[in-house]
Write an enzyme that holds these catalytic residues in place. Structure first.
Site, PDB file in Angstrom:
ATOM      1  N   ASP A 262      -5.959   0.797   6.731  1.00  0.00           N
ATOM      2  CA  ASP A 262      -4.977   0.096   7.553  1.00  0.00           C
ATOM      3  C   ASP A 262      -3.638   0.822   7.496  1.00  0.00           C
ATOM      4  O   ASP A 262      -3.273   1.372   6.453  1.00  0.00           O
ATOM      5  CB  ASP A 262      -4.793  -1.349   7.076  1.00  0.00           C
ATOM      6  CG  ASP A 262      -6.102  -2.126   7.092  1.00  0.00           C
ATOM      7  OD1 ASP A 262      -6.777  -2.096   8.126  1.00  0.00           O
ATOM      8  OD2 ASP A 262      -6.438  -2.737   6.061  1.00  0.00           O
TER       9      ASP A 262
ATOM     10  N   ASP B 250       0.418   0.124   8.377  1.00  0.00           N
ATOM     11  CA  ASP B 250       1.463  -0.824   8.742  1.00  0.00           C
ATOM     12  C   ASP B 250       2.756  -0.082   9.049  1.00  0.00           C
ATOM     13  O   ASP B 250       3.070   0.947   8.429  1.00  0.00           O
ATOM     14  CB  ASP B 250       1.710  -1.821   7.608  1.00  0.00           C
ATOM     15  CG  ASP B 250       0.491  -2.686   7.322  1.00  0.00           C
ATOM     16  OD1 ASP B 250      -0.366  -2.807   8.228  1.00  0.00           O
ATOM     17  OD2 ASP B 250       0.384  -3.231   6.214  1.00  0.00           O
TER      18      ASP B 250
ATOM     19  N   ASP C  42       6.896  -6.542  -2.533  1.00  0.00           N
ATOM     20  CA  ASP C  42       6.410  -7.061  -3.804  1.00  0.00           C
ATOM     21  C   ASP C  42       6.446  -6.040  -4.940  1.00  0.00           C
ATOM     22  O   ASP C  42       7.078  -6.266  -5.973  1.00  0.00           O
ATOM     23  CB  ASP C  42       4.995  -7.636  -3.639  1.00  0.00           C
ATOM     24  CG  ASP C  42       4.056  -6.704  -2.889  1.00  0.00           C
ATOM     25  OD1 ASP C  42       4.403  -5.526  -2.679  1.00  0.00           O
ATOM     26  OD2 ASP C  42       2.957  -7.165  -2.511  1.00  0.00           O
TER      27      ASP C  42
END
Length: 447
Positions: free
Chosen positions: A64, A66, A144
């Site tokens: 993926d 982003d 995070d």
């Protein structure tokens, strides 16, 4: 919230120029590059961010990609006809290229500035809505883990590091950005992400980041069960299932995600531990070989110990075997779905795998062929083989069924009794028994 409450923002980011890092556009999906270039050409800041940058720097191949940008979701939508806006808690833009989706997020702000654009809503420390836009510096400290706050700049192909992520990659350690207790209260699922990333990357978790697990782990009970299902798939069906399972146990988080599994293992059943770890290892191997896997089988493995013990307890009380297994399955699945929302299409398969296990012991002709014709036979048989560590008898039973499947149907049928009185396990290869001819009754069949 003051950014300093999260981490020390680097006034001047550490910029790693193209010649000093290993990221190549050849390893970035064409769809992601199209999004990055179009945003950049439209005058917006555009960066590849998060796990894709991390994995590329580690020499991996991300699945993926982003993108983080200074464009708002509405502005992104105006640039891409193939874009849809999703989310309420976190408003995102999904740009769709066939089967591939590029997730585009606007830089998030800390909300410290009263003039900040957007809105945030926090209840008891938990972020329930967070759509405050800000700068890339604020966006970095809102993330995070430090190694997830690395930005690949499409304008000059450099990597920007605002919080020390490059150092964490070199030291192979996982640091949370900001105060761990505060960050976990904002989003308890971050505890699971810490365990998953540490297992996936073979990193250690910074002691300050793992210290609150025991105290704040119960907050996971309040997380959305559907979200925990998605997180479970990321942990167990991404090729690192066994490592993730061991990390969850090591961190003391398994009991908050799969309480029935934790209870069964706490009873000291080494055969059950062997079954779970072998099942996870087999799943990891299938993923590595590009073979299909199903969450149903995996969850059946994880919850087997509690289902088996409950079923045997009810049978000992005089409950019919079939009813006992059905009750046990319904009880365990009902409890687990309060934590992890396993879809019904998977729980049905799980219950069938469990209910078929006692039927492997019924070695009569009709029962054997009926079981072999069952649509869940193969999954149930694979499950039986995993149970071999439970007893020598089960190991022998698994060998019997493995051999039986290799025989021609007529040979197998001839070797099996028509009704009660099972042959010795493993005797399937014996020559067919000769049938005794009936003596004539003396009555004529003609009128």
């Amino acid at each position: 919230m003051n950014p300093e409450a999260r981490t020390s923002v680097t006034p001047v980011p550490a910029i790693v120029p193209r010649e000093q890092h290993v990221i190549s556009r050849k390893n970035i999906s064409k769809a992601a590059l199209r999004v990055l270039y179009r945003l950049h050409d439209a005058g917006y800041d555009a960066f590849l961010v998060g796990g894709a940058v991390r994995d590329l720097l580690l020499g991996g191949h991300p699945k993926d990609f982003d993108v983080a940008t200074s464009a708002t979701p509405d502005e992104v939508k105006k640039l891409f006809r193939n874009c849809r806006l999703i989310g309420r808690r976190f408003r995102l833009a999904h740009v769709v290229f066939g089967p591939e989706i590029i997730e585009v997020a606007t830089f998030r702000g800390t909300g410290a500035d009263d003039a900040a654009e957007g809105d945030r809503h926090i209840v008891d420390g938990l972020i329930v809505r967070d759509n405050v836009w800000g700068s890339i510096e604020e966006d970095a400290v809102r993330r995070d883990f430090r190694l997830n706050a690395l930005y690949y700049d499409i304008s000059d192909f450099s990597v920007r590091d605002y919080v020390g992520g490059m150092q964490d990659l070199q030291n192979r350690v996982l640091h949370l950005i900001g105060d761990p207790a505060t960050r976990y209260r904002e989003d308890p699922v971050r505890m699971l992400r810490a365990a998953r990333l540490a297992a996936k990357l073979d990193f250690t978790i910074d002691p300050k980041a793992s210290a609150p697990f025991e105290e704040l782990g119960p907050l996971l009970c309040d997380a959305a069960p559907a979200r925990l299902f998605d997180e479970s798939l990321k942990m167990f069906l991404a090729g690192n299932g066994l490592k993730s399972f061991r990390m969850l146990e090591q961190c003391g988080l398994l009991k908050f995600l799969f309480p029935a599994t934790a209870r069964a293992l706490k009873r000291g059943d080494e055969a059950l531990r062997s079954l779970i770890e072998q099942g996870l290892a087999n799943t990891d191997q299938r993923i590595a070989e590009g073979k299909s896997v199903t969450p149903a089988f995996l969850f059946a493995v994880l919850l087997w110990g509690e289902v088996r013990d409950l079923a045997h307890a009810w049978i000992a009380k005089g409950v019919d075997d079939g009813e006992a297994w059905a009750r046990a399955a319904a009880h365990v699945v009902g409890e687990q779905c309060q934590r992890v929302a396993i879809p019904r299409r998977f729980t049905i398969t799980m219950e069938e795998i469990w209910s078929l296990q006692p039927r492997f012991e019924q070695i009569q002709r009709k029962r054997v062929f009926r079981l072999m014709a069952h649509p869940r036979f193969r999954a149930a048989f694979d499950f039986l083989l995993l149970r071999a560590a439970e007893s020598p008898a089960l190991r022998e039973l698994g060998q019997w069924w493995a051999h039986a499947q290799q025989l021609p149907q007529d040979v197998l049928a001839a070797a099996l009794p028509a009704s009660a009185g099972s042959p010795a396990v493993g005797s399937t290869g014996a020559a067919p028994r000769k049938r005794r001819r009936r003596k004539p009754s003396g009555k004529s069949g003609s009128a």
